[in-house]
Design a protein around this motif. Structure first.
Motif, PDB file in Angstrom:
ATOM      1  N   UNK A  11     -10.001  12.439 -35.188  1.00  0.00           N
ATOM      2  CA  UNK A  11     -10.290  11.686 -36.396  1.00  0.00           C
ATOM      3  C   UNK A  11     -11.655  11.027 -36.227  1.00  0.00           C
ATOM      4  N   UNK A  12     -12.379  10.892 -37.310  1.00  0.00           N
ATOM      5  CA  UNK A  12     -13.665  10.221 -37.300  1.00  0.00           C
ATOM      6  C   UNK A  12     -13.500   8.820 -36.704  1.00  0.00           C
ATOM      7  N   UNK A  13     -14.400   8.439 -35.802  1.00  0.00           N
ATOM      8  CA  UNK A  13     -14.281   7.156 -35.106  1.00  0.00           C
ATOM      9  C   UNK A  13     -14.227   5.973 -36.067  1.00  0.00           C
ATOM     10  N   UNK A  14     -15.136   5.948 -37.046  1.00  0.00           N
ATOM     11  CA  UNK A  14     -15.180   4.826 -37.999  1.00  0.00           C
ATOM     12  C   UNK A  14     -13.897   4.770 -38.839  1.00  0.00           C
ATOM     13  N   UNK A  15     -13.419   5.937 -39.254  1.00  0.00           N
ATOM     14  CA  UNK A  15     -12.178   6.007 -40.034  1.00  0.00           C
ATOM     15  C   UNK A  15     -11.011   5.464 -39.222  1.00  0.00           C
ATOM     16  N   UNK A  16     -10.947   5.832 -37.944  1.00  0.00           N
ATOM     17  CA  UNK A  16      -9.878   5.340 -37.067  1.00  0.00           C
ATOM     18  C   UNK A  16      -9.933   3.820 -36.941  1.00  0.00           C
TER      19      UNK A  16
END
Length: 92
Positions: A11-16
Motif C-alpha cells: 500500500x502507498x506509504x502516505x495512504x497507510x
C-alpha cells in the motif's frame, strides 16, 4: 481463539499513514479494520461499498472550467466579497 495467519499487502506509504490515523480515531488497528472489511464482504457476498467507473457528474468539463476560472481570479485578486445582507438584497 481462532487460528490466525499473517497477510502481507502493498500500500502507498502516505495512504497507510492516513488510514492508521483514521482507524486509530475509531479505536481500530489496520488489522481490525481489514478484518471488518473481509467479514462484511463475506457476509454480504460482495464488496461492502459501491465501486464505479462513473465519475461524479459535478466534476464535468463545464463545472471544472468555471471552478478553475474562479480559482485563477481569486489568486490574482480579481474577486468581489459581499456580506450575507448584500446577497439577500440582490435576491429582492
Amino acid at each position: 481463539m481462532a487460528d490466525t495467519t499473517n497477510l502481507n499487502i502493498r500500500i502507498d506509504k502516505e495512504l497507510k499513514e492516513q488510514a492508521e490515523v483514521f482507524f486509530s480515531e475509531l479505536g481500530l488497528t489496520m488489522s481490525s479494520a481489514f478484518n471488518i472489511f473481509v467479514r462484511q464482504s463475506l457476509r454480504q457476498g460482495k464488496i461492502p461499498f459501491e465501486l464505479s467507473l462513473v465519475a461524479d457528474p459535478f466534476y464535468n468539463s463545464t463545472n471544472t472550467a468555471i471552478l478553475q476560472k474562479s480559482i485563477d481570479e481569486a489568486e490574482s485578486g480579481k474577486f468581489t466579497t459581499k456580506t450575507l445582507d448584500e446577497f439577500r438584497a440582490m435576491e429582492e
